[in-house]
Design a protein around this motif. Structure first.
Motif, mmCIF file in Angstrom:
data_model
loop_
_atom_site.group_PDB
_atom_site.id
_atom_site.type_symbol
_atom_site.label_atom_id
_atom_site.label_comp_id
_atom_site.label_asym_id
_atom_site.label_seq_id
_atom_site.Cartn_x
_atom_site.Cartn_y
_atom_site.Cartn_z
ATOM 1 N N THR A 72 -3.567 4.544 -0.255
ATOM 2 C CA THR A 72 -4.072 3.723 -1.354
ATOM 3 C C THR A 72 -3.634 2.279 -1.176
ATOM 4 O O THR A 72 -2.448 2.008 -0.955
ATOM 5 N N ASP A 73 -4.569 1.353 -1.262
ATOM 6 C CA ASP A 73 -4.239 -0.074 -1.279
ATOM 7 C C ASP A 73 -3.892 -0.478 -2.707
ATOM 8 O O ASP A 73 -4.672 -0.245 -3.633
ATOM 9 N N TRP B 262 0.832 -1.193 0.000
ATOM 10 C CA TRP B 262 0.000 0.000 0.000
ATOM 11 C C TRP B 262 0.866 1.241 0.000
ATOM 12 O O TRP B 262 2.097 1.154 0.100
ATOM 13 N N ALA B 263 0.238 2.402 -0.154
ATOM 14 C CA ALA B 263 0.996 3.648 -0.298
ATOM 15 C C ALA B 263 0.277 4.772 0.436
ATOM 16 O O ALA B 263 -0.940 4.747 0.617
ATOM 17 N N HIS B 264 1.083 5.756 0.856
ATOM 18 C CA HIS B 264 0.521 6.970 1.455
ATOM 19 C C HIS B 264 1.248 8.171 0.880
ATOM 20 O O HIS B 264 2.481 8.239 0.914
ATOM 21 N N ASN B 265 0.481 9.124 0.324
ATOM 22 C CA ASN B 265 1.052 10.321 -0.277
ATOM 23 C C ASN B 265 0.926 11.485 0.693
ATOM 24 O O ASN B 265 -0.159 11.768 1.207
ATOM 25 N N LEU B 266 2.033 12.168 0.936
ATOM 26 C CA LEU B 266 2.045 13.245 1.918
ATOM 27 C C LEU B 266 1.423 14.536 1.383
ATOM 28 O O LEU B 266 0.935 15.354 2.161
ATOM 29 N N ASP B 267 1.457 14.726 0.081
ATOM 30 C CA ASP B 267 0.852 15.928 -0.488
ATOM 31 C C ASP B 267 -0.679 15.868 -0.428
ATOM 32 O O ASP B 267 -1.337 16.810 -0.001
ATOM 33 N N SER B 268 -1.240 14.733 -0.857
ATOM 34 C CA SER B 268 -2.697 14.587 -0.883
ATOM 35 C C SER B 268 -3.249 14.031 0.416
ATOM 36 O O SER B 268 -4.458 14.077 0.649
ATOM 37 N N GLU B 269 -2.341 13.452 1.260
ATOM 38 C CA GLU B 269 -2.727 12.796 2.513
ATOM 39 C C GLU B 269 -3.660 11.619 2.260
ATOM 40 O O GLU B 269 -4.468 11.241 3.123
#
Length: 279
Positions: free
Chosen positions: A250-251, A240-247
Motif C-alpha cells: 500500500t502506498d 509505503w507498507a507491505h502486509n505479510l498476511d494479505s501480501e
C-alpha cells in the motif's frame, strides 16, 4: 516509566580510571535524568524484560572475565571476541553487567536485535565466513550461532554491510522462525534450528543507494520510508507498507522533494508508526 538511551562517547577512561572504549547510558524519567558509563564498542542492542543488553567487543574493565569465558584476540582486524552485557539497569561492572562470550563473534550484527523469552536473536555476517543466526540467552548460558542456508542447503553468505543494516521483526510465523529485513531490501525468514532461510518478499529497492531509506514494523506489517534518486535531481520520498498476511503493498504518501530538502549531510535514522495506524 523511563526513556533509556545508549550513546557513543569514544575512547577514553571509565569512571574507575580504566582506559577503554566508553559509552554512556542516559535514563530520563519524570523524576529527572541521570547518566552513567559502560565500557565496550556496541554493535547490537536488544531490550528484554530484564533490561537493555549490548553486544560489544570485549574490553576493559570486562576483558579479564571475558578471557576466562573464552574470549579470543584476532590480529586481522585487531579485535577481541564479542561479549553480551546488560547495560540497564546498572550493576557492578564485573558481576552485574557481564553475561557471556561468542568466541568467534566479531561485529557485523543487525543493529537492533530482538528478545524472545529472554533470548536475544539477531543475524550477522563477516564472521566465520558465513552469515549466521545468533541465539544469545541473557542468563549467562553460552550463545550459539547457526549458519544460514538456502532452501537447497546452499550457504547464504551475505555481504557484511547487508547483514549489519538488517532489521529484525518481532513478528514471526512461529517462535522457531526469525523474520528479518536485510540491507539488500529483501525480507527473509530463518529457522532457528536448521538455519534454513527463505525470501518472503523483495522490496526491489536498492537499499544501499540512500542513507535515508529505513524500515519499521507493526505486527505483520512493514512500513518503509525510501528516498530514491540523487539529492541533486529532486528525489522522490515514498512512505509505503507491505502486509505479510494479505501480501498487499500500500502506498501511504509520495512526495517529490526539492533538492535542497535532502542534503547529502543528512541521514534519516528512523521513524515511528502511530500504534492505531491502519493500512
Amino acid at each position: 516509566g523511563a526513556l533509556v538511551g545508549l550513546y557513543n562517547y569514544g575512547t577514553g577512561d571509565t569512571a574507575a580510571g580504566d582506559p577503554a572504549y566508553v559509552e554512556q547510558v542516559v535514563v530520563t524519567s519524570p523524576d529527572g535524568a541521570r547518566r552513567y558509563e559502560v565500557a565496550g564498542f556496541t554493535t547490537a542492542i536488544a531490550w528484554c524484560d530484564s533490561g537493555m543488553y549490548s553486544v560489544a567487543e570485549a574490553g576493559e574493565p570486562l576483558l579479564d572475565i571475558a578471557r576466562q569465558h573464552g574470549a579470543q584476540q584476532y590480529d586481522i582486524p585487531p579485535t577481541w571476541s564479542d561479549i553480551l552485557s546488560r547495560v540497564y539497569p546498572p550493576g557492578d561492572p564485573l558481576v552485574g553487567q557481564f553475561r557471556s562470550v561468542l568466541p568467534d563473534g566479531r561485529q557485523g550484527y543487525a543493529q537492533w536485535a530482538i528478545c524472545r523469552d529472554e533470548t536475544i536473536l539477531t543475524v550477522t555476517s563477516g564472521q566465520a565466513e558465513a552469515t549466521r543466526l545468533v541465539i544469545w540467552p541473557t542468563d549467562g548460558t553460552p550463545p550459539s550461532a547457526v549458519p544460514l542456508v538456502g532452501l537447497a542447503g546452499e550457504p547464504l553468505n551475505l555481504d557484511p554491510y547487508i547483514a549489519s543494516q538488517s532489521r529484525i521483526m518481532d513478528w514471526a510465523p512461529d517462535k522457531r522462525e526469525l523474520v528479518w529485513f536485510g540491507g539488500d531490501g529483501k525480507l527473509r525468514s530463518s529457522n532457528l534450528d536448521t538455519g534454513q532461510t527463505s525470501t518472503l518478499w523483495d522490496s526491489e529497492i536498492d537499499w544501499n543507494r540512500s542513507a535515508n531509506n529505513t524500515v519499521t514494523f507493526q505486527g505483520s506489517t512493514l512500513y518503509l520510508f525510501t528516498v530514491q534518486g540523487e539529492p541533486s535531481a529532486n528525489p522522490t520520498m515514498r512512505f509505503w507498507a507491505h502486509n505479510l498476511d494479505s501480501e498487499q503493498t500500500t502506498d501511504i504518501l509520495t512526495v517529490n522533494l526539492h533538492a535542497k530538502s535532502v542534503d547529502r549531510a543528512l541521514e534519516q535514522r528512523g521513524f515511528a508508526i502511530r500504534p492505531t495506524h491502519d493500512t
